[in-house]
Design an enzyme around this catalytic site. Structure first.
Site, PDB file in Angstrom:
ATOM      1  N   HIS A 207      -6.704  11.805  -8.620  1.00 38.22           N
ATOM      2  CA  HIS A 207      -7.411  12.123  -7.375  1.00 38.22           C
ATOM      3  C   HIS A 207      -7.252  13.566  -6.907  1.00 38.22           C
ATOM      4  O   HIS A 207      -7.879  13.962  -5.923  1.00 38.22           O
ATOM      5  CB  HIS A 207      -6.958  11.190  -6.242  1.00 38.22           C
ATOM      6  CG  HIS A 207      -5.629  11.570  -5.669  1.00 38.22           C
ATOM      7  ND1 HIS A 207      -4.460  11.360  -6.335  1.00 38.22           N
ATOM      8  CD2 HIS A 207      -5.290  12.170  -4.503  1.00 38.22           C
ATOM      9  CE1 HIS A 207      -3.447  11.800  -5.602  1.00 38.22           C
ATOM     10  NE2 HIS A 207      -3.925  12.309  -4.480  1.00 38.22           N
TER      11      HIS A 207
HETATM   12  N1  UDP Z   1      -1.000   3.982  -4.133  1.00 36.09           N
HETATM   13  C1  UDP Z   1      -1.437   2.724  -3.763  1.00 36.09           C
HETATM   14  N2  UDP Z   1      -2.598   2.237  -4.309  1.00 36.09           N
HETATM   15  C2  UDP Z   1      -3.308   2.931  -5.247  1.00 36.09           C
HETATM   16  C3  UDP Z   1      -2.843   4.216  -5.633  1.00 36.09           C
HETATM   17  C4  UDP Z   1      -1.694   4.714  -5.053  1.00 36.09           C
HETATM   18  O1  UDP Z   1      -0.808   2.052  -2.935  1.00 36.09           O
HETATM   19  O2  UDP Z   1      -4.336   2.436  -5.706  1.00 36.09           O
HETATM   20  C5  UDP Z   1       0.230   4.493  -3.526  1.00 36.09           C
HETATM   21  C6  UDP Z   1       1.276   4.873  -4.528  1.00 36.09           C
HETATM   22  O3  UDP Z   1       2.047   3.749  -4.903  1.00 36.09           O
HETATM   23  C7  UDP Z   1       2.069   5.925  -3.772  1.00 36.09           C
HETATM   24  C8  UDP Z   1       1.027   6.584  -2.900  1.00 36.09           C
HETATM   25  O4  UDP Z   1      -0.076   5.683  -2.845  1.00 36.09           O
HETATM   26  O5  UDP Z   1       3.027   5.318  -2.939  1.00 36.09           O
HETATM   27  C9  UDP Z   1       0.602   7.894  -3.491  1.00 36.09           C
HETATM   28  O6  UDP Z   1      -0.481   8.361  -2.802  1.00 36.09           O
HETATM   29  P1  UDP Z   1      -1.533   9.387  -3.418  1.00 36.09           P
HETATM   30  O7  UDP Z   1      -1.479   9.326  -4.897  1.00 36.09           O
HETATM   31  O8  UDP Z   1      -2.826   9.099  -2.744  1.00 36.09           O
HETATM   32  O9  UDP Z   1      -1.067  10.780  -2.835  1.00 36.09           O
HETATM   33  P2  UDP Z   1      -0.003  11.867  -3.291  1.00 36.09           P
HETATM   34  O10 UDP Z   1       1.310  11.185  -3.492  1.00 36.09           O
HETATM   35  O11 UDP Z   1      -0.523  12.529  -4.523  1.00 36.09           O
HETATM   36  O12 UDP Z   1       0.030  12.824  -2.151  1.00 36.09           O
END
Ligand code: UDP
Length: 362
Positions: A207
């Protein structure tokens, strides 16, 4: 002490849930929750409030979409009167989103102290909107709660040393607390449940803007996933941004591969269960890189750099430059790989309590 917490994006709901739980266990702290609206639909927001038992937001600002500047500006306009009315002792922000920066800017202008949780992370890539958000937020904050020693060092290198603490990673608190929740299995579709039980699969999430907003990079990732899936099944929960950016043909190719299981975004409990039994996580997410490690699962990160360098240094994470050749071989090489045993850089799962104790002690 009255805290005002500002959240808006998926990973922030998870982190805030753990602090909120710790606040509710104490009589000396209260918390007002503000949801900016950055992520707002059922699958990116409501499901986390339900699953993690978070109190409904006291203020929902309903700001979503638009360019980064537009979104950040509208959030600030909506936050100003909330801060004026609520008059908190401290504003709490998490991570590196536009919600984080807008809240930090508003609080700073009112002279309200800011606590930044997940402070000090750096990719050293200023082309990432998140990097701008985290650098500026750190420089505005009065309490900097770092998840690792390297984050403390990053701040030191920028001259920030006052009220900097390595408190551990609050996402580790969450993974320990929710990692065995039975609803994580029962809420999976029958197909995914079977796959989860078998354990022989890859879990992939994509993403980051640097991948989704460059059609060539996105196409290379799609091509690589299609080839990898000829060898191992892939579960692919698609972030809304990725769903929008994938052209119709690429989406169809992914959906029609017999070993790629494309889903809408999953709830946190389901996601944890899929992470814990995977043989490999392929991702560009910050949080998912760490969660793979919490369950001692190998991770291949489709980025040129990571904020969580310790996982690369200790063999649990491999950075894969998608613009170079042999992405497929490099991903396949990571399958089932283990890094250094006994390595444990993210604290003891009591980060939320440590943060509150620190805030109360002044
Ligand atoms: N996550 C979730 N469902 C999904 C994908 C990710 O619950 O389909 C959770 C994942 O387990 C983690 C968090 O979302 O705890 C990560 O968020 P994201 O990847 O959107 O953002 P980033 O961490 O890159 O800022």
């Amino acid at each position: 002490m009255k805290l005002l917490t500002v959240v808006g994006a998926r990973p922030q709901f998870i982190k805030a849930a753990m602090l909120n739980r710790a606040v509710r266990a104490r009589a000396d702290i209260s918390e007002v929750l503000v949801h900016t609206g950055q992520h707002h639909d059922t699958k990116m927001s409501d499901v986390f409030f339900d699953q993690l038992d978070i109190h409904p937001p006291h203020h929902s600002l309903g700001v979503a979409g638009g360019s980064h500047g537009d979104m950040t500006g509208r959030m600030m306009i909506a936050l100003d009167p909330v801060l004026q009315t609520e008059k908190p002792d401290l504003v709490v922000v998490y991570g590196d989103t536009n919600s984080t920066l807008s809240a930090a800017l508003c609080a700073a202008k009112f002279g309200i102290p800011i606590a930044h949780i997940e402070a000090g992370l750096r990719s050293f890539n200023r082309a990432m909107p998140e990097e701008i958000n985290r650098v500026l937020t750190d420089h505005l904050s009065s309490h900097l709660f770092c998840p690792t020693e390297s984050a403390v060092e990053n701040l030191r290198n920028e001259g920030i040393t006052r009220r900097v603490e390595n408190v551990g990673d609050i996402m580790y608190d969450a993974a320990l607390h929710y990692g065995n929740h039975p609803a994580g299995i029962s809420r999976l579709s029958p197909t995914l449940r079977l796959l989860q039980e078998s354990g022989g699969y890859i879990l992939a999430t994509i993403h980051r803007q640097e991948n989704t907003d460059h059609p060539n990079r996105l196409e290379r990732i799609v091509g690589a996933l299609l080839n990898v899936a000829d060898v191992y099944p892939i579960v692919l929960p698609l972030h809304p941004r990725t769903q929008h950016r994938l052209d119709e043909q690429s989406l169809k190719r992914l959906q029609s591969h017999p070993s790629i299981f494309v889903t809408d975004p999953l709830g946190y409990l389901e996601m944890l269960q899929l992470e814990r039994r995977a043989q490999l996580v392929v991702t560009d997410s910050g949080g998912v890189q760490k969660e793979a490690f919490f369950f001692r699962v190998a991770c291949a990160t489709l980025r040129d750099q990571t904020e969580w360098t310790e996982l690369v240094d200790h063999g649990w994470n491999t950075l894969i430059d998608v613009s170079r050749e042999q992405i497929v071989d490099r991903i396949l090489n990571c399958y089932g790989r283990a890094g250094e045993a006994g390595f444990s850089p993210y604290g003891d799962g009591r980060t939320a309590e440590r943060i509150l104790s620190s805030l109360i002690s002044g």
